[in-house]
Design an enzyme around this catalytic site. Structure first.
Site, PDB file in Angstrom:
ATOM      1  N   ASP A   1      -1.871  -9.449   8.637  1.00  9.94           N
ATOM      2  CA  ASP A   1      -1.643  -8.819   7.329  1.00  9.94           C
ATOM      3  C   ASP A   1      -0.690  -7.661   7.573  1.00  9.94           C
ATOM      4  O   ASP A   1      -1.026  -6.498   7.376  1.00  9.94           O
ATOM      5  CB  ASP A   1      -2.961  -8.338   6.711  1.00  9.94           C
ATOM      6  CG  ASP A   1      -2.795  -7.907   5.260  1.00  9.94           C
ATOM      7  OD1 ASP A   1      -1.688  -8.080   4.699  1.00  9.94           O
ATOM      8  OD2 ASP A   1      -3.765  -7.390   4.674  1.00  9.94           O
TER       9      ASP A   1
ATOM     10  N   GLU B   1       5.185 -12.390   1.497  1.00  2.00           N
ATOM     11  CA  GLU B   1       5.592 -11.470   0.438  1.00  2.00           C
ATOM     12  C   GLU B   1       6.857 -10.731   0.876  1.00  2.00           C
ATOM     13  O   GLU B   1       6.785  -9.766   1.638  1.00  2.00           O
ATOM     14  CB  GLU B   1       4.462 -10.483   0.145  1.00  2.00           C
ATOM     15  CG  GLU B   1       3.147 -11.143  -0.226  1.00  2.00           C
ATOM     16  CD  GLU B   1       1.973 -10.211  -0.018  1.00  2.00           C
ATOM     17  OE1 GLU B   1       1.902  -9.173  -0.719  1.00  2.00           O
ATOM     18  OE2 GLU B   1       1.139 -10.500   0.874  1.00  2.00           O
TER      19      GLU B   1
ATOM     20  N   GLN C   1       5.801  -9.511   4.294  1.00  2.00           N
ATOM     21  CA  GLN C   1       4.395  -9.346   4.651  1.00  2.00           C
ATOM     22  C   GLN C   1       3.801 -10.738   4.860  1.00  2.00           C
ATOM     23  O   GLN C   1       3.690 -11.533   3.926  1.00  2.00           O
ATOM     24  CB  GLN C   1       3.623  -8.622   3.535  1.00  2.00           C
ATOM     25  CG  GLN C   1       2.179  -8.290   3.885  1.00  2.00           C
ATOM     26  CD  GLN C   1       2.024  -6.956   4.595  1.00  2.00           C
ATOM     27  OE1 GLN C   1       3.007  -6.225   4.776  1.00  2.00           O
ATOM     28  NE2 GLN C   1       0.812  -6.612   4.979  1.00  2.00           N
TER      29      GLN C   1
ATOM     30  N   ARG D   1       0.797  -1.227   0.000  1.00  2.00           N
ATOM     31  CA  ARG D   1       0.000   0.000   0.000  1.00  2.00           C
ATOM     32  C   ARG D   1       0.828   1.275   0.000  1.00  2.00           C
ATOM     33  O   ARG D   1       1.906   1.332   0.579  1.00  2.00           O
ATOM     34  CB  ARG D   1      -0.940  -0.003   1.215  1.00  2.00           C
ATOM     35  CG  ARG D   1      -2.001  -1.090   1.149  1.00  2.00           C
ATOM     36  CD  ARG D   1      -2.749  -1.233   2.467  1.00  2.00           C
ATOM     37  NE  ARG D   1      -3.835  -2.203   2.333  1.00  2.00           N
ATOM     38  CZ  ARG D   1      -3.685  -3.524   2.465  1.00  2.00           C
ATOM     39  NH1 ARG D   1      -2.492  -4.022   2.747  1.00  2.00           N
ATOM     40  NH2 ARG D   1      -4.717  -4.336   2.328  1.00  2.00           N
TER      41      ARG D   1
ATOM     42  N   HIS E   1       3.025 -12.755  -4.955  1.00  2.00           N
ATOM     43  CA  HIS E   1       1.843 -12.847  -4.085  1.00  2.00           C
ATOM     44  C   HIS E   1       1.253 -14.256  -4.090  1.00  2.00           C
ATOM     45  O   HIS E   1       0.033 -14.418  -4.116  1.00  2.00           O
ATOM     46  CB  HIS E   1       0.802 -11.825  -4.546  1.00  2.00           C
ATOM     47  CG  HIS E   1      -0.111 -11.337  -3.457  1.00  2.00           C
ATOM     48  ND1 HIS E   1      -0.991 -12.169  -2.785  1.00  2.00           N
ATOM     49  CD2 HIS E   1      -0.287 -10.104  -2.907  1.00  2.00           C
ATOM     50  CE1 HIS E   1      -1.676 -11.467  -1.911  1.00  2.00           C
ATOM     51  NE2 HIS E   1      -1.261 -10.212  -1.952  1.00  2.00           N
TER      52      HIS E   1
ATOM     53  N   HIS F   1      -0.889  -2.494  -4.502  1.00  4.28           N
ATOM     54  CA  HIS F   1      -0.242  -3.339  -5.524  1.00  4.28           C
ATOM     55  C   HIS F   1      -0.159  -2.676  -6.894  1.00  4.28           C
ATOM     56  O   HIS F   1      -0.376  -3.318  -7.924  1.00  4.28           O
ATOM     57  CB  HIS F   1      -0.955  -4.685  -5.623  1.00  4.28           C
ATOM     58  CG  HIS F   1      -0.873  -5.510  -4.372  1.00  4.28           C
ATOM     59  ND1 HIS F   1       0.218  -5.478  -3.524  1.00  4.28           N
ATOM     60  CD2 HIS F   1      -1.761  -6.385  -3.809  1.00  4.28           C
ATOM     61  CE1 HIS F   1       0.004  -6.316  -2.506  1.00  4.28           C
ATOM     62  NE2 HIS F   1      -1.182  -6.860  -2.653  1.00  4.28           N
TER      63      HIS F   1
END
Length: 367
Positions: A266, A331, A303, A99, A194, A125
């Site tokens: 997340d 990620e 992530q 983000r 991802h 993304h």
């Protein structure tokens, strides 16, 4: 003759360990662009990578009993990937993965505005047409495939024409991803893959019973929009402490504001070791199958996402619905919203420089 046989055996073993590559058509996009899929095979694993989004479509590896299963979530056909605008299954995301707050950042005294495709507030993304929804150019290389994409100056509001190369190669029991990028104007870049993993096999229940270790002593807490506050917070004493292998679901439902806002995990973990130096980011063990995933990377963060937004509306390759927590993502990345946080490792890329990072996913099994 004996020497010749030995040389041939060594050459054959090396080839098998690294892998063989085949190419096949995988359909066409609505505008008629052909999409190809590459199958990479080594002596231990098989990966399928397609040119739409440079995606990992499948990844097959054996469990403790030698039974092979596909351990990444995804679909059987191209149309399903094209119609799915939310999950990013297996894709390379960019130009900026994760983000960017309020769809804006400043660079060299210029303000850049991006599409706000995340709840109408932030950019996620890369924007409304990110690298995940473009057709890359594929080229076979020894043991794998190289995917190339040119993103023009102004694409989704980002400055500079960016040329990206992503190499997927198999090395015995490992899938290695090498990223590189160059630009003709100062810009920001954050590239990652991802893929969603379920070490019991895609479609085989949730990942909450799998054990994870994250080699990180700090994480970046977020606001309600999942934008980092700028603080590097110690994980000790929180549900974010995975410095020792812990069941993913053990604390995911704890009364913790960060978990409540995200609907689970997340978040970005701050990895030990210097940026640009290869280090272990994570280890995941599935008691049911014995499969072990080890992730190493040169990136500063990872992530960890527990599939909180999967809701059962997507049906995967095995014909089973993907409900909440049926896959996890690791990620490897720079931190979210880095262009707006000068204290974070920089994501700036200038002309004459080459961005390079490497992430390796290694699959083993234990009894």
């Amino acid at each position: 003759m004996k020497l010749a046989r030995v040389i041939l055996l060594v050459m054959t073993t090396a080839f098998t360990a690294q892998g063989a590559v085949t190419k096949a058509p995988f359909g066409k996009t609505p505008d008629g662009t052909a999409v190809d899929i590459y199958t990479l095979k080594s002596d231990a694993i098989e990966a399928r990578i397609m040119t739409y989004g440079a995606r990992v479509v499948s990844l097959k590896t054996a469990d403790r009993d030698g039974k092979v299963a596909d351990v990444v979530l995804g679909y059987n056909d191209l149309d399903a990937y094209i119609s799915d605008k939310n999950t990013y299954f297996g894709a390379i995301v960019g130009r900026y993965g994760n983000r960017i707050a309020h769809g804006a950042f400043s660079l060299d005294g210029h303000q850049y505005t991006l599409p706000k495709n995340n709840n109408g507030i932030n950019t996620l993304h890369g924007g409304t047409v990110g690298f995940d929804s473009l057709v890359w150019k594929g080229q076979e290389i020894p043991g794998g495939v190289e995917m190339t994409l040119v993103s023009k100056d102004g694409d989704q509001g980002f400055p500079g024409t960016l040329t990206v190369h992503v190499r997927y190669t198999l090395h015995h029991d490992a899938l290695r991803i090498d990223y590189s990028a160059t630009t003709d104007k100062d810009t920001v870049v954050n590239l990652t893959n991802h893929a969603y993993f379920n070490l019991s096999g895609e479609g085989n229940g949730t990942i909450l019973g799998e054990d994870i270790e994250l080699l990180a002593d700090k994480f970046t807490p977020t606001d309600a929009g999942l934008i980092p506050t700028g603080v590097l917070e110690p994980v000790a004493g929180t549900p974010f402490d995975f410095t020792k292998s812990t069941e993913i679901g053990k604390r995911i439902h704890d009364a913790n504001e960060q978990l409540t806002m995200a609907g689970g995990y997340d978040h970005n973990w701050v990895l030990r070791g210097a940026n640009g130096v290869e280090k272990t980011a994570a280890k995941v063990y599935d008691p049911a199958s014995g499969r072990v995933l080890t992730v190493t990377t040169t990136q500063p963060g990872v992530q960890f996402y527990t599939g909180n937004f999967l809701d059962g509306s997507k049906t995967g390759k095995s014909g089973k619905a993907y409900g909440k927590n049926t896959g996890f993502c690791l990620e490897t990345q720079h931190f979210p919203d880095s262009p707006n946080h000068p204290s974070f490792p920089t994501t700036e890329l200038k002309p004459g420089q080459t961005l390079h990072s490497t992430t390796t996913f290694t699959f083993t099994a234990q009894k």
